[in-house]
Design a protein around this motif. Sequence first.
Motif, mmCIF file in Angstrom:
data_model
loop_
_atom_site.group_PDB
_atom_site.id
_atom_site.type_symbol
_atom_site.label_atom_id
_atom_site.label_comp_id
_atom_site.label_asym_id
_atom_site.label_seq_id
_atom_site.Cartn_x
_atom_site.Cartn_y
_atom_site.Cartn_z
ATOM 1 N N THR A 85 33.136 -44.109 -4.026
ATOM 2 C CA THR A 85 34.168 -44.570 -4.869
ATOM 3 C C THR A 85 35.448 -45.200 -3.948
ATOM 4 O O THR A 85 35.417 -44.871 -2.678
ATOM 5 N N ASP A 86 36.222 -45.898 -4.184
ATOM 6 C CA ASP A 86 37.240 -46.468 -3.677
ATOM 7 C C ASP A 86 38.496 -45.547 -3.770
ATOM 8 O O ASP A 86 38.507 -44.506 -4.096
ATOM 9 N N GLU A 87 39.538 -46.336 -3.201
ATOM 10 C CA GLU A 87 40.891 -45.686 -3.169
ATOM 11 C C GLU A 87 41.536 -45.200 -4.618
ATOM 12 O O GLU A 87 42.400 -44.145 -4.498
ATOM 13 N N PHE A 88 41.062 -45.724 -5.388
ATOM 14 C CA PHE A 88 41.503 -45.270 -6.654
ATOM 15 C C PHE A 88 40.637 -44.382 -7.583
ATOM 16 O O PHE A 88 40.899 -43.986 -8.681
ATOM 17 N N GLY A 89 39.596 -44.022 -6.893
ATOM 18 C CA GLY A 89 38.347 -43.223 -7.569
ATOM 19 C C GLY A 89 37.439 -44.074 -8.495
ATOM 20 O O GLY A 89 36.815 -43.509 -9.258
ATOM 21 N N ARG A 90 37.648 -45.245 -8.312
ATOM 22 C CA ARG A 90 36.770 -46.342 -9.267
ATOM 23 C C ARG A 90 35.325 -46.333 -8.569
ATOM 24 O O ARG A 90 35.335 -46.309 -7.349
ATOM 25 N N ASP A 91 34.403 -46.368 -9.530
ATOM 26 C CA ASP A 91 32.984 -46.271 -9.007
ATOM 27 C C ASP A 91 32.664 -47.832 -8.377
ATOM 28 O O ASP A 91 32.849 -48.796 -8.813
ATOM 29 N N ILE A 92 32.383 -47.595 -7.042
ATOM 30 C CA ILE A 92 32.008 -48.865 -6.448
ATOM 31 C C ILE A 92 30.923 -49.544 -6.902
ATOM 32 O O ILE A 92 30.783 -50.921 -6.871
ATOM 33 N N PHE A 93 29.723 -48.838 -7.310
ATOM 34 C CA PHE A 93 28.558 -49.616 -7.901
ATOM 35 C C PHE A 93 28.882 -50.350 -9.162
ATOM 36 O O PHE A 93 28.664 -51.436 -9.327
ATOM 37 N N SER A 94 29.659 -49.575 -9.922
ATOM 38 C CA SER A 94 30.077 -50.199 -11.310
ATOM 39 C C SER A 94 30.806 -51.590 -10.968
ATOM 40 O O SER A 94 30.709 -52.659 -11.664
ATOM 41 N N ARG A 95 31.692 -51.513 -10.024
ATOM 42 C CA ARG A 95 32.662 -52.608 -9.762
ATOM 43 C C ARG A 95 31.783 -53.845 -8.825
ATOM 44 O O ARG A 95 32.025 -54.935 -9.319
ATOM 45 N N LEU A 96 30.675 -53.339 -8.097
ATOM 46 C CA LEU A 96 29.967 -54.432 -7.665
ATOM 47 C C LEU A 96 28.984 -55.065 -8.949
ATOM 48 O O LEU A 96 28.770 -56.208 -8.808
ATOM 49 N N VAL A 97 28.548 -54.450 -9.736
ATOM 50 C CA VAL A 97 27.850 -54.974 -10.842
ATOM 51 C C VAL A 97 28.643 -55.734 -11.478
ATOM 52 O O VAL A 97 28.211 -57.060 -12.005
ATOM 53 N N TRP A 98 29.973 -55.472 -11.902
ATOM 54 C CA TRP A 98 30.755 -56.428 -12.687
ATOM 55 C C TRP A 98 31.291 -57.665 -11.740
ATOM 56 O O TRP A 98 31.533 -58.525 -12.325
ATOM 57 N N GLY A 99 31.391 -57.315 -10.567
ATOM 58 C CA GLY A 99 31.781 -58.455 -9.706
ATOM 59 C C GLY A 99 30.833 -59.573 -9.562
ATOM 60 O O GLY A 99 31.087 -60.759 -9.307
ATOM 61 N N ALA A 100 29.474 -59.228 -9.786
ATOM 62 C CA ALA A 100 28.502 -60.409 -9.868
ATOM 63 C C ALA A 100 28.733 -61.069 -10.842
ATOM 64 O O ALA A 100 28.220 -62.340 -10.584
ATOM 65 N N ARG A 101 29.317 -60.889 -11.996
ATOM 66 C CA ARG A 101 29.757 -61.867 -12.917
ATOM 67 C C ARG A 101 30.726 -62.824 -12.367
ATOM 68 O O ARG A 101 30.788 -64.377 -12.670
ATOM 69 N N ILE A 102 31.814 -62.394 -11.565
ATOM 70 C CA ILE A 102 32.741 -63.101 -11.091
ATOM 71 C C ILE A 102 32.115 -64.273 -9.889
ATOM 72 O O ILE A 102 32.257 -65.416 -9.879
ATOM 73 N N THR A 103 31.454 -63.660 -9.257
ATOM 74 C CA THR A 103 30.667 -64.409 -8.271
ATOM 75 C C THR A 103 29.864 -65.625 -8.779
ATOM 76 O O THR A 103 29.811 -66.677 -8.310
ATOM 77 N N PRO A 249 43.330 -55.935 -10.883
ATOM 78 C CA PRO A 249 42.237 -55.075 -10.548
ATOM 79 C C PRO A 249 40.786 -55.594 -10.646
ATOM 80 O O PRO A 249 39.691 -54.806 -10.862
ATOM 81 N N ASP A 250 40.668 -57.000 -10.805
ATOM 82 C CA ASP A 250 39.466 -57.542 -11.065
ATOM 83 C C ASP A 250 38.431 -57.144 -9.905
ATOM 84 O O ASP A 250 38.862 -57.247 -8.682
ATOM 85 N N PRO A 251 37.194 -56.965 -10.391
ATOM 86 C CA PRO A 251 36.375 -56.505 -9.156
ATOM 87 C C PRO A 251 35.407 -57.419 -8.496
ATOM 88 O O PRO A 251 34.408 -57.710 -8.387
ATOM 89 N N GLU A 252 36.300 -58.283 -7.784
ATOM 90 C CA GLU A 252 35.699 -59.509 -6.985
ATOM 91 C C GLU A 252 35.379 -59.073 -5.727
ATOM 92 O O GLU A 252 36.165 -58.090 -4.965
ATOM 93 N N TRP A 253 34.196 -59.481 -4.970
ATOM 94 C CA TRP A 253 33.756 -58.543 -3.946
ATOM 95 C C TRP A 253 34.706 -58.816 -2.462
ATOM 96 O O TRP A 253 34.786 -57.695 -1.726
ATOM 97 N N GLY A 254 35.370 -60.164 -2.353
ATOM 98 C CA GLY A 254 36.186 -60.075 -1.438
ATOM 99 C C GLY A 254 37.391 -59.217 -1.534
ATOM 100 O O GLY A 254 37.946 -58.828 -0.530
ATOM 101 N N ALA A 255 38.013 -59.432 -2.944
ATOM 102 C CA ALA A 255 39.087 -58.673 -3.000
ATOM 103 C C ALA A 255 38.792 -57.073 -2.741
ATOM 104 O O ALA A 255 39.791 -56.392 -2.219
ATOM 105 N N MET A 256 37.723 -56.695 -3.082
ATOM 106 C CA MET A 256 37.244 -55.272 -2.889
ATOM 107 C C MET A 256 37.302 -54.964 -1.547
ATOM 108 O O MET A 256 37.591 -53.894 -0.946
ATOM 109 N N ILE A 257 36.711 -55.667 -0.411
ATOM 110 C CA ILE A 257 36.870 -55.568 1.001
ATOM 111 C C ILE A 257 38.251 -55.331 1.488
ATOM 112 O O ILE A 257 38.608 -54.690 2.137
ATOM 113 N N ALA A 258 39.013 -56.346 0.819
ATOM 114 C CA ALA A 258 40.490 -56.406 1.256
ATOM 115 C C ALA A 258 41.257 -54.883 0.974
ATOM 116 O O ALA A 258 42.114 -54.760 1.681
ATOM 117 N N SER A 259 41.045 -54.537 -0.336
ATOM 118 C CA SER A 259 41.702 -53.378 -0.510
ATOM 119 C C SER A 259 41.097 -52.235 -0.087
ATOM 120 O O SER A 259 41.770 -51.078 0.130
#
Length: 301
Positions: A85-103, A249-259
């Motif tokens: 999970t990330d710093e807010f307790g959000r599941d990284i796998f789930s955010r990665l899956v949804w981030g595929a749509r943005i990419t 809080p959009d799960p974009e991969w680059g923004a996930m690395i930044a946060s």
Amino acid sequence: MTASLDLLHASSTRERVARCRRTLSRIGHFLWQMACNPLTAIGGGIILLLLIVALFAPWIAPYHPLIQDLNNALTPPNTQHWFGTDEFGRDIFSRLVWGARITLYIVMLVSITVGPLGLLLGVTAGYFGGKVDSVLMRFTDIFISFPSLVLALAFVAALGPGLEHVVMAITLTAWPPIARLARAEALSLRQADFVSAVRLQGASSLRILWKHIVPLCLPSVIIRITMNMAGIILTAAGLGFLGLGAQPPDPEWGAMIASGRTYMLECWWVVTVPGLAILINSLAFNFLGDGLRDILDPRSE
């Protein structure tokens, strides 16, 4: 008369069926070539998996990508949270899956925009030459003289952060190489014997471009666009990392690395997982482009 009409209709039906069979046979042969080529098989398989993940994201992701759970913040990978999970307790796998749509949204929208634009300008400049070529290529040189990421940063900084502005900025920086490639192809084709024969038969320049030049330039342009998709992913991730792409809080991969870069030394998974996603998908598009070049470009044989 009725018998003649029936015979004509039957002949037309048989011709359409034969045409459909030939088209299906070509598609099947092309897919078989892709499956037999290791590069396209690997790259195409990864991209197909990415498409499936993006399409079925609501069913694949075990958690909501935006809901916070501070009690489980920065949890390492385990059976409940496969990628932690990330710093807010959000599941990284789930955010990665949804981030595929943005990419995929960015990649597809940029690709279907820069392809026709670069192809149109390139074949026009290459076929007509002279002042038309000079004006269009000097205009292209202005854009191609700047590094694409720097130019995209300038455009996004002027337009403001957001996905739509990222797409516009990357589009404005990605079309010049395609235009250059299409121009080179058109220059080599405009003096070909078959083009001269068609011109002598009275075909207009527009018809020659649309019916003869553009179809022959398409394979090279498709290969270049496919290989450009890796650069589009990296540029979009770079803009997201700098806070100019998708906004929290959009799960974009680059923004996930930044946060997650603040916690990267103690919690490696926060930046490693989205970084690997960017790396693997960029390599997949490069593999697919190399494989398509082997299949579509006869000069590579």
